[in-house]
Design a protein around this motif. Sequence first.
Motif, PDB file in Angstrom:
ATOM      1  N   VAL A  57      -1.559   4.537  -0.479  1.00 54.28           N
ATOM      2  CA  VAL A  57      -2.878   4.655   0.136  1.00 54.28           C
ATOM      3  C   VAL A  57      -2.874   3.935   1.483  1.00 54.28           C
ATOM      4  O   VAL A  57      -1.978   3.135   1.770  1.00 54.28           O
ATOM      5  CB  VAL A  57      -3.990   4.048  -0.754  1.00 54.28           C
ATOM      6  N   THR A  58      -3.864   4.206   2.289  1.00 56.16           N
ATOM      7  CA  THR A  58      -4.098   3.395   3.480  1.00 56.16           C
ATOM      8  C   THR A  58      -5.253   2.447   3.182  1.00 56.16           C
ATOM      9  O   THR A  58      -6.122   2.751   2.361  1.00 56.16           O
ATOM     10  CB  THR A  58      -4.465   4.260   4.699  1.00 56.16           C
ATOM     11  N   HIS A  59      -5.262   1.289   3.849  1.00 55.23           N
ATOM     12  CA  HIS A  59      -6.380   0.368   3.706  1.00 55.23           C
ATOM     13  C   HIS A  59      -7.677   1.071   4.099  1.00 55.23           C
ATOM     14  O   HIS A  59      -7.710   1.764   5.129  1.00 55.23           O
ATOM     15  CB  HIS A  59      -6.201  -0.843   4.630  1.00 55.23           C
ATOM     16  N   PRO A  60      -8.753   0.948   3.344  1.00 52.35           N
ATOM     17  CA  PRO A  60     -10.046   1.395   3.861  1.00 52.35           C
ATOM     18  C   PRO A  60     -10.305   0.697   5.195  1.00 52.35           C
ATOM     19  O   PRO A  60     -10.189  -0.518   5.295  1.00 52.35           O
ATOM     20  CB  PRO A  60     -11.033   0.937   2.777  1.00 52.35           C
ATOM     21  N   HIS A  94     -13.137   4.764   6.176  1.00 54.94           N
ATOM     22  CA  HIS A  94     -12.425   5.904   5.603  1.00 54.94           C
ATOM     23  C   HIS A  94     -11.093   5.464   5.011  1.00 54.94           C
ATOM     24  O   HIS A  94     -10.639   4.343   5.218  1.00 54.94           O
ATOM     25  CB  HIS A  94     -12.216   7.003   6.648  1.00 54.94           C
ATOM     26  N   PHE A  95     -10.470   6.359   4.278  1.00 56.96           N
ATOM     27  CA  PHE A  95      -9.216   6.045   3.584  1.00 56.96           C
ATOM     28  C   PHE A  95      -8.440   7.334   3.346  1.00 56.96           C
ATOM     29  O   PHE A  95      -8.992   8.436   3.422  1.00 56.96           O
ATOM     30  CB  PHE A  95      -9.500   5.342   2.245  1.00 56.96           C
ATOM     31  N   GLN A  96      -7.151   7.179   3.068  1.00 62.81           N
ATOM     32  CA  GLN A  96      -6.293   8.298   2.695  1.00 62.81           C
ATOM     33  C   GLN A  96      -5.445   7.889   1.488  1.00 62.81           C
ATOM     34  O   GLN A  96      -5.072   6.713   1.361  1.00 62.81           O
ATOM     35  CB  GLN A  96      -5.362   8.710   3.843  1.00 62.81           C
ATOM     36  N   MET A 116       0.827  -1.209   0.000  1.00 63.39           N
ATOM     37  CA  MET A 116       0.000   0.000   0.000  1.00 63.39           C
ATOM     38  C   MET A 116       0.865   1.265   0.000  1.00 63.39           C
ATOM     39  O   MET A 116       0.346   2.366  -0.147  1.00 63.39           O
ATOM     40  CB  MET A 116      -0.916   0.017   1.227  1.00 63.39           C
ATOM     41  N   LYS A 117       2.175   1.088   0.206  1.00 69.42           N
ATOM     42  CA  LYS A 117       3.125   2.210   0.259  1.00 69.42           C
ATOM     43  C   LYS A 117       2.758   3.190   1.384  1.00 69.42           C
ATOM     44  O   LYS A 117       2.872   4.400   1.239  1.00 69.42           O
ATOM     45  CB  LYS A 117       3.209   2.922  -1.087  1.00 69.42           C
ATOM     46  N   SER A 118       2.303   2.641   2.486  1.00 70.63           N
ATOM     47  CA  SER A 118       1.958   3.454   3.648  1.00 70.63           C
ATOM     48  C   SER A 118       2.334   2.702   4.917  1.00 70.63           C
ATOM     49  O   SER A 118       2.483   1.477   4.908  1.00 70.63           O
ATOM     50  CB  SER A 118       0.466   3.804   3.663  1.00 70.63           C
ATOM     51  N   PHE A 119       2.456   3.446   6.007  1.00 73.90           N
ATOM     52  CA  PHE A 119       2.810   2.832   7.295  1.00 73.90           C
ATOM     53  C   PHE A 119       2.190   3.653   8.416  1.00 73.90           C
ATOM     54  O   PHE A 119       2.292   4.887   8.428  1.00 73.90           O
ATOM     55  CB  PHE A 119       4.326   2.774   7.481  1.00 73.90           C
TER      56      PHE A 119
END
Length: 226
Positions: free
Chosen positions: A110-113, A161-163, A78-81
Motif C-alpha cells: 500500500v501507499t501511506h494515506p 488518498h491511498f493506493q 508498506m511494500k511500496s516506493f
Amino acid sequence: MKANNIQIQHIVFLIILLPIIKPSHSSDPDPLQDFCIADLKSPPSINGYPCKPTVNVTSDDFFFDGLSKEGNTSNSPMKSFVTQGHVLAFPGLNTLGMSMNRVDIAVGGVTHPHTHPRATECGVVVKGRMLVGLITSGNNVVYSKNLSAGQVFVIPRGLVHFQMNVGRVNVLVFTAFNSHLPGTVQISKNLFASKPSGNNGVPDEVLMKAFQVNKTVVDEIKSNLS
C-alpha cells in the motif's frame, strides 16, 4: 429614476472591473520566460528557484531518466516506493507548473494515506491491479475503485488518498501533477514521526485522544515509523 441610474452605474462599473480582476489559480503561476532551469544552489523564491544562467544550459537540462528505474519496495514496510520527478530531481521543470512520479507497489503493498497540498494528481496504471481511494474533506466520504492497466484516476488537490495492490503482480503507476513541487503530507508520519520545532513535537496526549488509543500504542507507532 434616480435609483435606476445608480443601478446602471453599478452594472457599468462591474463590467469595467471584471477584465482587470485577477483570476484565481489552482496551480503554479504561469512562467514569464521560455524556460528557467532551476539553480538549486540558490534558495527558492515565490515562483520557484532562480534561473540557471542561459549560457550554462545544456540539452541534458530538458531530460530526466529517473522514472525509468524500478523502485525498491523490499526496504519499505508498506511494500511500496515512490520515485519523485519534481523540480528538486528534475530542475528543468522549474516554473512550468508540472511534475511526475513513478509509483511501484509490491503484491499486498500500500501507499501511506497522504495528500498533495499544492497540486491535483492524475495517474495511469501501467501494470497490475490497484485499488485507488480518496476521502472528501467535509463529510469524510470514501470514493474508491479497482483499476487495471490503462485506466486513469484523478485526485483533487489536497484530498487524502491511498493506493493498494490488489492483484498478483507488482503494480506500476505513473502520476502527473499541476505543480513543479506538489508536496506530500503522509498522514501517519506527519503526526507520529514529526520533527519537533523547538523542544516539543506533537504531544502524546493529543495523539492518544485523537486516535482513542493508549500511550503504549502511540509509542509503538512512533517506534515503527522512526
